[in-house]
Design an enzyme around this catalytic site. Structure first.
Site, PDB file in Angstrom:
ATOM      1  N   ASP A 125      31.432 -13.010 -41.171  1.00  0.00           N
ATOM      2  CA  ASP A 125      30.237 -12.795 -40.345  1.00  0.00           C
ATOM      3  C   ASP A 125      29.775 -11.349 -40.490  1.00  0.00           C
ATOM      4  O   ASP A 125      30.593 -10.436 -40.519  1.00  0.00           O
ATOM      5  CB  ASP A 125      30.539 -13.083 -38.879  1.00  0.00           C
ATOM      6  CG  ASP A 125      30.877 -14.540 -38.647  1.00  0.00           C
ATOM      7  OD1 ASP A 125      30.364 -15.397 -39.393  1.00  0.00           O
ATOM      8  OD2 ASP A 125      31.636 -14.832 -37.708  1.00  0.00           O
ATOM      9  N   GLU A 143      29.457  -9.799 -29.878  1.00  0.00           N
ATOM     10  CA  GLU A 143      29.680 -10.092 -31.300  1.00  0.00           C
ATOM     11  C   GLU A 143      30.052  -8.834 -32.089  1.00  0.00           C
ATOM     12  O   GLU A 143      30.924  -8.873 -32.947  1.00  0.00           O
ATOM     13  CB  GLU A 143      28.435 -10.742 -31.923  1.00  0.00           C
ATOM     14  CG  GLU A 143      28.152 -12.155 -31.444  1.00  0.00           C
ATOM     15  CD  GLU A 143      29.109 -13.204 -32.020  1.00  0.00           C
ATOM     16  OE1 GLU A 143      29.939 -12.864 -32.865  1.00  0.00           O
ATOM     17  OE2 GLU A 143      29.009 -14.371 -31.594  1.00  0.00           O
TER      18      GLU A 143
END
Ligand SMILES: *[C@@H]1O[C@H](CO)[C@@H](O)[C@H](O)[C@H]1NC(C)=O
Length: 147
Positions: free
Chosen positions: A68, A54
């Site tokens: 995000d 991520e």
């Protein structure tokens, strides 16, 4: 030649200043989430795999397209507030997910996990990286770590 070298030095310096951020090592990350109460080795491995794909363990990571934030790329759509007032699912600001200390990220991630576990039977399914790269046994991520 000297000018070129100076230019390079200046650009490097500026980068250092702009990119000031904490990047965890995989073991440091695993130890930190273990200290937040996640003790299962299988889960520790999976969380570490997710953080790697991520954010590459960069606490300041932001995906401006999806919105995000942080080391676990938590979404502003449901979980953190874009304003300066804490809010949404985790009752926090998105900015707070970019701190060097990642306890806010972990607390929120646990909440996301619980919600997805309840709704879909797999808490990790909230993370795209999990679906793409981190299914199955991921304990190799923590095999060299002192945990
Ligand atoms: C959200 O957090 C603030 C403090 O940051 C607190 O005052 C407020 O009661 C919390 N709201 C909810 C719904 O938990």
């Amino acid at each position: 030649m000297v000018v070129k070298q100076l230019q390079f030095l200046l650009i490097s310096l500026m980068c250092l200043i702009i990119c000031e951020c904490k990047v965890y090592s995989k073991c440091e990350f695993a130890r930190t989430i273990r200290n937040e109460g996640i003790t299962d080795r299988g889960q520790l491995g999976t969380w570490t795999c997710i953080a790697n794909y991520e954010s590459h363990f960069n606490t300041k990571a932001i995906n401006r397209n999806s919105g995000d934030y942080g080391i676990l790329q938590i979404s502003h759509l449901y979980w953190c507030s874009d304003s300066n007032q804490p809010g949404k699912g985790c009752n926090i600001t998105c900015k707070s997910l970019l701190a060097d200390e990642i306890n806010t990220d972990i607390t929120c991630a646990k909440k996301i996990f619980a919600e997805h576990q309840r709704l879909f039977g797999d808490g990790f399914s909230a993370w795209v990286a999990y679906q793409n790269y981190c299914r199955g046994d991921q304990t190799n991520w923590i095999s060299g770590c002192d945990i």
